[in-house]
Motif scaffolding. Sequence first.
Motif, PDB file in Angstrom:
ATOM      1  N   ASP A  20       0.786  -1.226   0.000  1.00 11.36           N
ATOM      2  CA  ASP A  20       0.000   0.000   0.000  1.00 11.36           C
ATOM      3  C   ASP A  20       0.823   1.285   0.000  1.00 11.36           C
ATOM      4  O   ASP A  20       0.268   2.370   0.095  1.00 11.36           O
ATOM      5  N   LEU A  21       2.143   1.186  -0.159  1.00  9.26           N
ATOM      6  CA  LEU A  21       2.948   2.394  -0.354  1.00  9.26           C
ATOM      7  C   LEU A  21       2.667   2.927  -1.759  1.00  9.26           C
ATOM      8  O   LEU A  21       2.561   2.156  -2.705  1.00  9.26           O
ATOM      9  N   THR A  22       2.573   4.238  -1.872  1.00 11.19           N
ATOM     10  CA  THR A  22       2.359   4.819  -3.195  1.00 11.19           C
ATOM     11  C   THR A  22       3.639   4.703  -4.020  1.00 11.19           C
ATOM     12  O   THR A  22       4.730   4.462  -3.476  1.00 11.19           O
ATOM     13  N   ALA A  23       3.522   4.899  -5.310  1.00  8.78           N
ATOM     14  CA  ALA A  23       4.703   4.861  -6.185  1.00  8.78           C
ATOM     15  C   ALA A  23       5.710   5.930  -5.776  1.00  8.78           C
ATOM     16  O   ALA A  23       6.920   5.697  -5.794  1.00  8.78           O
ATOM     17  N   THR A  24       5.229   7.093  -5.373  1.00  6.72           N
ATOM     18  CA  THR A  24       6.114   8.172  -4.931  1.00  6.72           C
ATOM     19  C   THR A  24       6.856   7.765  -3.662  1.00  6.72           C
ATOM     20  O   THR A  24       8.064   7.994  -3.546  1.00  6.72           O
ATOM     21  N   GLU A  25       6.145   7.183  -2.697  1.00  4.78           N
ATOM     22  CA  GLU A  25       6.787   6.738  -1.461  1.00  4.78           C
ATOM     23  C   GLU A  25       7.822   5.658  -1.734  1.00  4.78           C
ATOM     24  O   GLU A  25       8.924   5.696  -1.177  1.00  4.78           O
ATOM     25  N   GLN A  26       7.499   4.720  -2.609  1.00  3.69           N
ATOM     26  CA  GLN A  26       8.455   3.677  -2.966  1.00  3.69           C
ATOM     27  C   GLN A  26       9.696   4.279  -3.606  1.00  3.69           C
ATOM     28  O   GLN A  26      10.815   3.874  -3.304  1.00  3.69           O
ATOM     29  N   GLU A  27       9.505   5.256  -4.483  1.00  2.00           N
ATOM     30  CA  GLU A  27      10.630   5.902  -5.150  1.00  2.00           C
ATOM     31  C   GLU A  27      11.513   6.639  -4.146  1.00  2.00           C
ATOM     32  O   GLU A  27      12.742   6.577  -4.236  1.00  2.00           O
ATOM     33  N   ILE A  28      10.914   7.342  -3.187  1.00  2.00           N
ATOM     34  CA  ILE A  28      11.683   8.040  -2.150  1.00  2.00           C
ATOM     35  C   ILE A  28      12.512   7.043  -1.367  1.00  2.00           C
ATOM     36  O   ILE A  28      13.710   7.242  -1.137  1.00  2.00           O
ATOM     37  N   ILE A  30      13.464   3.872  -2.169  1.00  2.00           N
ATOM     38  CA  ILE A  30      14.498   3.206  -2.982  1.00  2.00           C
ATOM     39  C   ILE A  30      15.640   4.163  -3.313  1.00  2.00           C
ATOM     40  O   ILE A  30      16.815   3.820  -3.194  1.00  2.00           O
ATOM     41  N   THR A  31      15.301   5.385  -3.710  1.00  2.00           N
ATOM     42  CA  THR A  31      16.322   6.377  -4.050  1.00  2.00           C
ATOM     43  C   THR A  31      17.258   6.631  -2.875  1.00  2.00           C
ATOM     44  O   THR A  31      18.476   6.674  -3.040  1.00  2.00           O
ATOM     45  N   HIS A  32      16.695   6.779  -1.695  1.00  2.00           N
ATOM     46  CA  HIS A  32      17.524   7.093  -0.540  1.00  2.00           C
ATOM     47  C   HIS A  32      18.269   5.876   0.009  1.00  2.00           C
ATOM     48  O   HIS A  32      19.382   6.003   0.501  1.00  2.00           O
ATOM     49  N   LEU A  33      17.679   4.706  -0.083  1.00  2.00           N
ATOM     50  CA  LEU A  33      18.393   3.509   0.352  1.00  2.00           C
ATOM     51  C   LEU A  33      19.603   3.250  -0.527  1.00  2.00           C
ATOM     52  O   LEU A  33      20.618   2.725  -0.057  1.00  2.00           O
ATOM     53  N   GLN A  34      19.537   3.632  -1.790  1.00  2.00           N
ATOM     54  CA  GLN A  34      20.669   3.457  -2.692  1.00  2.00           C
ATOM     55  C   GLN A  34      21.851   4.340  -2.313  1.00  2.00           C
ATOM     56  O   GLN A  34      22.971   4.090  -2.735  1.00  2.00           O
ATOM     57  N   LEU A  35      21.609   5.364  -1.504  1.00  2.00           N
ATOM     58  CA  LEU A  35      22.686   6.239  -1.048  1.00  2.00           C
ATOM     59  C   LEU A  35      23.505   5.606   0.075  1.00  2.00           C
ATOM     60  O   LEU A  35      24.622   6.036   0.349  1.00  2.00           O
ATOM     61  N   LEU A  36      22.935   4.590   0.725  1.00  2.00           N
ATOM     62  CA  LEU A  36      23.629   3.937   1.837  1.00  2.00           C
ATOM     63  C   LEU A  36      24.725   3.008   1.319  1.00  2.00           C
ATOM     64  O   LEU A  36      24.636   2.506   0.197  1.00  2.00           O
ATOM     65  N   LYS A  62       6.237  -0.091   6.033  1.00  2.00           N
ATOM     66  CA  LYS A  62       4.826   0.221   5.831  1.00  2.00           C
ATOM     67  C   LYS A  62       4.600   1.686   5.456  1.00  2.00           C
ATOM     68  O   LYS A  62       3.683   2.016   4.731  1.00  2.00           O
ATOM     69  N   GLN A  63       5.462   2.569   5.993  1.00  2.00           N
ATOM     70  CA  GLN A  63       5.299   4.001   5.740  1.00  2.00           C
ATOM     71  C   GLN A  63       6.654   4.676   5.679  1.00  2.00           C
ATOM     72  O   GLN A  63       7.649   4.138   6.156  1.00  2.00           O
ATOM     73  N   VAL A  64       6.664   5.875   5.124  1.00  2.00           N
ATOM     74  CA  VAL A  64       7.885   6.678   5.039  1.00  2.00           C
ATOM     75  C   VAL A  64       7.587   8.074   5.572  1.00  2.00           C
ATOM     76  O   VAL A  64       6.495   8.606   5.371  1.00  2.00           O
ATOM     77  N   VAL A  65       8.568   8.631   6.296  1.00  2.00           N
ATOM     78  CA  VAL A  65       8.502  10.019   6.743  1.00  2.00           C
ATOM     79  C   VAL A  65       9.650  10.751   6.056  1.00  2.00           C
ATOM     80  O   VAL A  65      10.814  10.407   6.254  1.00  2.00           O
ATOM     81  N   ASP A  66       9.305  11.730   5.233  1.00  2.00           N
ATOM     82  CA  ASP A  66      10.314  12.540   4.553  1.00  2.00           C
ATOM     83  C   ASP A  66      10.479  13.829   5.348  1.00  2.00           C
ATOM     84  O   ASP A  66       9.717  14.773   5.201  1.00  2.00           O
ATOM     85  N   GLY A  67      11.500  13.835   6.206  1.00  2.00           N
ATOM     86  CA  GLY A  67      11.752  14.994   7.053  1.00  2.00           C
ATOM     87  C   GLY A  67      12.867  15.874   6.531  1.00  2.00           C
ATOM     88  O   GLY A  67      13.402  16.698   7.282  1.00  2.00           O
ATOM     89  N   ARG A  68      13.214  15.736   5.252  1.00  2.00           N
ATOM     90  CA  ARG A  68      14.279  16.564   4.679  1.00  2.00           C
ATOM     91  C   ARG A  68      13.858  18.024   4.705  1.00  2.00           C
ATOM     92  O   ARG A  68      12.753  18.369   4.311  1.00  2.00           O
ATOM     93  N   GLY A  69      14.759  18.867   5.187  1.00  2.00           N
ATOM     94  CA  GLY A  69      14.500  20.295   5.219  1.00  2.00           C
ATOM     95  C   GLY A  69      13.656  20.753   6.390  1.00  2.00           C
ATOM     96  O   GLY A  69      13.417  21.939   6.553  1.00  2.00           O
ATOM     97  N   LEU A  70      13.199  19.828   7.231  1.00  2.00           N
ATOM     98  CA  LEU A  70      12.386  20.201   8.388  1.00  2.00           C
ATOM     99  C   LEU A  70      13.274  20.350   9.621  1.00  2.00           C
ATOM    100  O   LEU A  70      14.119  19.502   9.892  1.00  2.00           O
ATOM    101  N   ALA A  71      13.048  21.417  10.357  1.00  2.00           N
ATOM    102  CA  ALA A  71      13.821  21.659  11.576  1.00  2.00           C
ATOM    103  C   ALA A  71      13.226  20.890  12.744  1.00  2.00           C
ATOM    104  O   ALA A  71      12.040  20.532  12.741  1.00  2.00           O
TER     105      ALA A  71
END
Length: 159
Positions: A20-28, A30-36, A62-71
């Motif tokens: 049930d992850l959206t395509a955008t969430e999956q892309e976020i 996968i993209t970031h895990l590839q940086l590890l 199950k879910q992703v939190v994109d906290g980039r740029g958040l203080a």
Amino acid sequence: MSTDNNTHPAAPYQLNLAQDLTATEQEIIITHLQLLPSDYIKKVQKLDSSAIPLTDSGVIIKQVVDGRGLACPMPLLKTKVALRNVAINEALYIIATDPNSQADIVAFCQQNWQTKDSSCLQLLVNHSTTKTNQPSTDASDTASFDTIFHFIITKTDSN
């Protein structure tokens, strides 16, 4: 660092992305895990009805939190809200750029682990950092970040 002693899978981790992850969430994710570094992640598998993992085959995100740029304290607050929708044995993937999020999220997991309540948390990948320049979530501008902090929190049974 883990808030648990030796009950989590050893690195490299196998990560399974929930249906049930959206395509955008999956892309976020996968993209970031590839940086590890390659020794952190063994495999990332998108789950569908034909690919249901066994309980010992890795972590189910199950879910992703994109906290980039958040203080601070926004990445932690978004994490707490997102964990409400994560069931036992499922995980939440968090990315953040604020260095204070590292201490906040680790302390939050440790505090919940010590309370032994029904929402115990296990921090599997702690403050893995990558240096990168990433576009912001807003398509109209770009943000440059030196460090991205990666966290995977699994909700565990209290027993």
